[in-house]
Design a protein around this motif. Sequence first.
Motif, PDB file in Angstrom:
ATOM      1  N   ASP A 117       6.263   2.321 -16.657  1.00  0.00           N
ATOM      2  CA  ASP A 117       7.532   2.428 -15.943  1.00  0.00           C
ATOM      3  C   ASP A 117       7.358   2.923 -14.504  1.00  0.00           C
ATOM      4  OD1 ASP A 117       8.884   1.618 -18.252  1.00  0.00           O
ATOM      5  OD2 ASP A 117       8.970   3.684 -18.988  1.00  0.00           O
ATOM      6  N   ALA A 118       6.241   2.632 -13.894  1.00  0.00           N
ATOM      7  CA  ALA A 118       6.000   3.037 -12.504  1.00  0.00           C
ATOM      8  C   ALA A 118       6.359   1.894 -11.560  1.00  0.00           C
ATOM      9  CB  ALA A 118       4.542   3.437 -12.304  1.00  0.00           C
ATOM     10  N   THR A 119       7.001   2.233 -10.438  1.00  0.00           N
ATOM     11  CA  THR A 119       7.387   1.253  -9.427  1.00  0.00           C
ATOM     12  C   THR A 119       6.470   1.378  -8.228  1.00  0.00           C
ATOM     13  OG1 THR A 119       9.701   1.386 -10.112  1.00  0.00           O
ATOM     14  CG2 THR A 119       9.252   0.470  -7.935  1.00  0.00           C
TER      15      THR A 119
ATOM     16  N   GLY B 241       7.965   2.363  12.528  1.00  0.00           N
ATOM     17  CA  GLY B 241       8.370   3.616  13.135  1.00  0.00           C
ATOM     18  C   GLY B 241       7.261   4.639  13.164  1.00  0.00           C
ATOM     19  N   ASP B 242       5.997   4.170  13.089  1.00  0.00           N
ATOM     20  CA  ASP B 242       4.827   5.049  13.070  1.00  0.00           C
ATOM     21  C   ASP B 242       4.909   6.074  11.948  1.00  0.00           C
ATOM     22  OD1 ASP B 242       3.382   3.937  15.274  1.00  0.00           O
ATOM     23  OD2 ASP B 242       4.863   4.836  16.614  1.00  0.00           O
ATOM     24  N   HIS B 243       5.517   5.673  10.844  1.00  0.00           N
ATOM     25  CA  HIS B 243       5.625   6.564   9.690  1.00  0.00           C
ATOM     26  C   HIS B 243       5.480   5.736   8.423  1.00  0.00           C
ATOM     27  CE1 HIS B 243       6.796  10.089   7.397  1.00  0.00           C
ATOM     28  NE2 HIS B 243       7.596   9.309   6.696  1.00  0.00           N
ATOM     29  N   LEU B 244       4.532   6.151   7.552  1.00  0.00           N
ATOM     30  CA  LEU B 244       4.276   5.423   6.325  1.00  0.00           C
ATOM     31  C   LEU B 244       4.487   6.324   5.121  1.00  0.00           C
ATOM     32  CD1 LEU B 244       0.994   3.578   7.370  1.00  0.00           C
ATOM     33  CD2 LEU B 244       3.302   2.605   7.293  1.00  0.00           C
ATOM     34  N   SER B 245       4.790   5.744   3.982  1.00  0.00           N
ATOM     35  CA  SER B 245       4.989   6.515   2.764  1.00  0.00           C
ATOM     36  C   SER B 245       3.708   7.157   2.279  1.00  0.00           C
ATOM     37  CB  SER B 245       5.551   5.608   1.656  1.00  0.00           C
ATOM     38  OG  SER B 245       6.810   5.094   2.013  1.00  0.00           O
ATOM     39  N   LEU B 246       2.567   6.571   2.656  1.00  0.00           N
ATOM     40  CA  LEU B 246       1.270   7.093   2.245  1.00  0.00           C
ATOM     41  C   LEU B 246       0.283   6.954   3.389  1.00  0.00           C
ATOM     42  CD1 LEU B 246      -0.732   8.085   0.015  1.00  0.00           C
ATOM     43  CD2 LEU B 246      -1.142   5.668  -0.495  1.00  0.00           C
ATOM     44  N   SER B 247      -0.453   8.030   3.644  1.00  0.00           N
ATOM     45  CA  SER B 247      -1.511   8.006   4.656  1.00  0.00           C
ATOM     46  C   SER B 247      -2.740   8.693   4.076  1.00  0.00           C
ATOM     47  CB  SER B 247      -1.052   8.733   5.926  1.00  0.00           C
ATOM     48  OG  SER B 247      -2.114   8.836   6.857  1.00  0.00           O
ATOM     49  N   VAL B 248      -3.886   8.038   4.146  1.00  0.00           N
ATOM     50  CA  VAL B 248      -5.115   8.556   3.557  1.00  0.00           C
ATOM     51  C   VAL B 248      -6.232   8.496   4.589  1.00  0.00           C
ATOM     52  CG1 VAL B 248      -6.826   8.289   1.718  1.00  0.00           C
ATOM     53  CG2 VAL B 248      -4.413   7.823   1.254  1.00  0.00           C
ATOM     54  N   ASP B 249      -6.841   9.632   4.865  1.00  0.00           N
ATOM     55  CA  ASP B 249      -7.963   9.698   5.803  1.00  0.00           C
ATOM     56  C   ASP B 249      -9.262   9.613   5.020  1.00  0.00           C
ATOM     57  OD1 ASP B 249      -6.097  10.067   7.785  1.00  0.00           O
ATOM     58  OD2 ASP B 249      -6.320  12.242   7.852  1.00  0.00           O
ATOM     59  N   ALA B 250      -9.914   8.452   5.101  1.00  0.00           N
ATOM     60  CA  ALA B 250     -11.148   8.231   4.343  1.00  0.00           C
ATOM     61  C   ALA B 250     -11.891   7.060   4.950  1.00  0.00           C
ATOM     62  CB  ALA B 250     -10.837   7.958   2.873  1.00  0.00           C
ATOM     63  N   PRO B 251     -13.194   6.937   4.674  1.00  0.00           N
ATOM     64  CA  PRO B 251     -13.955   5.800   5.203  1.00  0.00           C
ATOM     65  C   PRO B 251     -13.578   4.497   4.523  1.00  0.00           C
ATOM     66  CG  PRO B 251     -15.316   7.124   3.734  1.00  0.00           C
ATOM     67  CD  PRO B 251     -14.044   7.881   3.930  1.00  0.00           C
ATOM     68  N   LEU B 252     -14.005   3.400   5.141  1.00  0.00           N
ATOM     69  CA  LEU B 252     -13.771   2.073   4.596  1.00  0.00           C
ATOM     70  C   LEU B 252     -14.365   1.976   3.197  1.00  0.00           C
ATOM     71  CD1 LEU B 252     -12.686  -0.780   5.395  1.00  0.00           C
ATOM     72  CD2 LEU B 252     -15.023  -1.342   6.038  1.00  0.00           C
ATOM     73  N   GLY B 253     -13.623   1.394   2.289  1.00  0.00           N
ATOM     74  CA  GLY B 253     -14.108   1.237   0.926  1.00  0.00           C
ATOM     75  C   GLY B 253     -13.312   2.020  -0.092  1.00  0.00           C
ATOM     76  N   LEU B 254     -12.472   2.947   0.388  1.00  0.00           N
ATOM     77  CA  LEU B 254     -11.566   3.648  -0.506  1.00  0.00           C
ATOM     78  C   LEU B 254     -10.217   2.940  -0.458  1.00  0.00           C
ATOM     79  CD1 LEU B 254     -11.081   6.146  -2.366  1.00  0.00           C
ATOM     80  CD2 LEU B 254     -10.067   7.231  -0.355  1.00  0.00           C
ATOM     81  N   CYS B 255      -9.766   2.408  -1.583  1.00  0.00           N
ATOM     82  CA  CYS B 255      -8.498   1.692  -1.645  1.00  0.00           C
ATOM     83  C   CYS B 255      -7.462   2.545  -2.360  1.00  0.00           C
ATOM     84  CB  CYS B 255      -8.680   0.358  -2.366  1.00  0.00           C
ATOM     85  SG  CYS B 255      -9.705  -0.813  -1.448  1.00  0.00           S
ATOM     86  N   THR B 256      -6.190   2.299  -2.039  1.00  0.00           N
ATOM     87  CA  THR B 256      -5.124   3.146  -2.561  1.00  0.00           C
ATOM     88  C   THR B 256      -3.936   2.316  -3.041  1.00  0.00           C
ATOM     89  OG1 THR B 256      -4.024   3.347  -0.404  1.00  0.00           O
ATOM     90  CG2 THR B 256      -5.737   4.956  -0.910  1.00  0.00           C
ATOM     91  N   GLU B 257      -3.129   2.953  -3.862  1.00  0.00           N
ATOM     92  CA  GLU B 257      -1.834   2.402  -4.252  1.00  0.00           C
ATOM     93  C   GLU B 257      -0.896   3.575  -4.505  1.00  0.00           C
ATOM     94  OE1 GLU B 257      -0.360  -1.133  -7.101  1.00  0.00           O
ATOM     95  OE2 GLU B 257      -1.148   0.578  -8.198  1.00  0.00           O
ATOM     96  N   LEU B 258       0.346   3.445  -4.089  1.00  0.00           N
ATOM     97  CA  LEU B 258       1.359   4.467  -4.300  1.00  0.00           C
ATOM     98  C   LEU B 258       2.423   3.915  -5.224  1.00  0.00           C
ATOM     99  CD1 LEU B 258       2.637   7.225  -3.583  1.00  0.00           C
ATOM    100  CD2 LEU B 258       3.735   6.087  -1.640  1.00  0.00           C
ATOM    101  N   THR B 259       2.674   4.620  -6.325  1.00  0.00           N
ATOM    102  CA  THR B 259       3.714   4.232  -7.257  1.00  0.00           C
ATOM    103  C   THR B 259       4.633   5.427  -7.511  1.00  0.00           C
ATOM    104  OG1 THR B 259       2.337   4.776  -9.186  1.00  0.00           O
ATOM    105  CG2 THR B 259       2.271   2.505  -8.387  1.00  0.00           C
ATOM    106  N   GLU B 260       5.753   5.145  -8.153  1.00  0.00           N
ATOM    107  CA  GLU B 260       6.748   6.190  -8.357  1.00  0.00           C
ATOM    108  C   GLU B 260       7.364   6.083  -9.736  1.00  0.00           C
ATOM    109  OE1 GLU B 260      10.042   7.892  -5.396  1.00  0.00           O
ATOM    110  OE2 GLU B 260      10.557   5.901  -6.158  1.00  0.00           O
ATOM    111  N   GLN B 261       7.566   7.220 -10.368  1.00  0.00           N
ATOM    112  CA  GLN B 261       8.353   7.337 -11.577  1.00  0.00           C
ATOM    113  C   GLN B 261       9.560   8.205 -11.267  1.00  0.00           C
ATOM    114  OE1 GLN B 261       5.227   8.793 -14.186  1.00  0.00           O
ATOM    115  NE2 GLN B 261       4.983   6.767 -15.115  1.00  0.00           N
ATOM    116  N   SER B 262      10.393   8.475 -12.250  1.00  0.00           N
ATOM    117  CA  SER B 262      11.653   9.160 -11.991  1.00  0.00           C
ATOM    118  C   SER B 262      11.469  10.556 -11.393  1.00  0.00           C
ATOM    119  CB  SER B 262      12.469   9.260 -13.285  1.00  0.00           C
ATOM    120  OG  SER B 262      11.750  10.003 -14.268  1.00  0.00           O
ATOM    121  N   ASN B 263      10.387  11.226 -11.752  1.00  0.00           N
ATOM    122  CA  ASN B 263      10.218  12.598 -11.282  1.00  0.00           C
ATOM    123  C   ASN B 263       8.879  12.868 -10.616  1.00  0.00           C
ATOM    124  OD1 ASN B 263       8.664  12.321 -13.538  1.00  0.00           O
ATOM    125  ND2 ASN B 263       9.234  14.271 -14.485  1.00  0.00           N
TER     126      ASN B 263
END
Length: 215
Positions: free
Chosen positions: A3-5, A134-156
Amino acid sequence: FRDATVIADVAVLRSFPSQVFADASHATLTARVEQLLIDNRVPFQIIYDHQLNRLGRFRCLVLAGCVALSDRQISQIEQYAQSGGHLCIVGPVATHDEWMFPREETYFTDEHVADIVRVTDREDILAAIRSACGDHLSLSVDAPLGLCTELTEQSNRRLVHLVNYRSTGPISDVTVRVEVPSGKSVKNVILASPERKEEAALTFEEHDGTVTFIV
């Protein structure tokens, strides 16, 4: 996660006729922009022609290599922009209809779209996309190339998924910044990993609607 969006700031349109019928350089440009967003960990999703009615959930729509658009698609994109959405156009756009017949009119001009960033394929595309957001993102990660990310959300809670594809070993001291939804505050930040038997609580700072922590 059940149930993650998926949370994505940016939508990248893969226009079917532009990918299939137009010169191959346009499809290459679309793929190049997608890889750029992956490498720089910008939360985005790929959308297709039939999904343009779902643009309201994205801060920015990127049109890269989208040279062939139908009248209906142009109308949908203009409605999105007029409703507060942001456009980032990379290279030529809507120069042809869906049957690859040339168009005489120019679309998505500053006169018709209030919030638009336009660049060529040789300019700083990443900076243009960030500017459109707007120079603003929901997720920002400082890491070298090769680290991939995903942001998901549940109710809480919000979930940041970090995957290290580098063959050189672990990555340490990764700074993560996550936007906190309006009206919410952060109770805790928990690290879960298949290499750990138990979850670990991380120290964090919350400031101006963003929580920051180090993995």
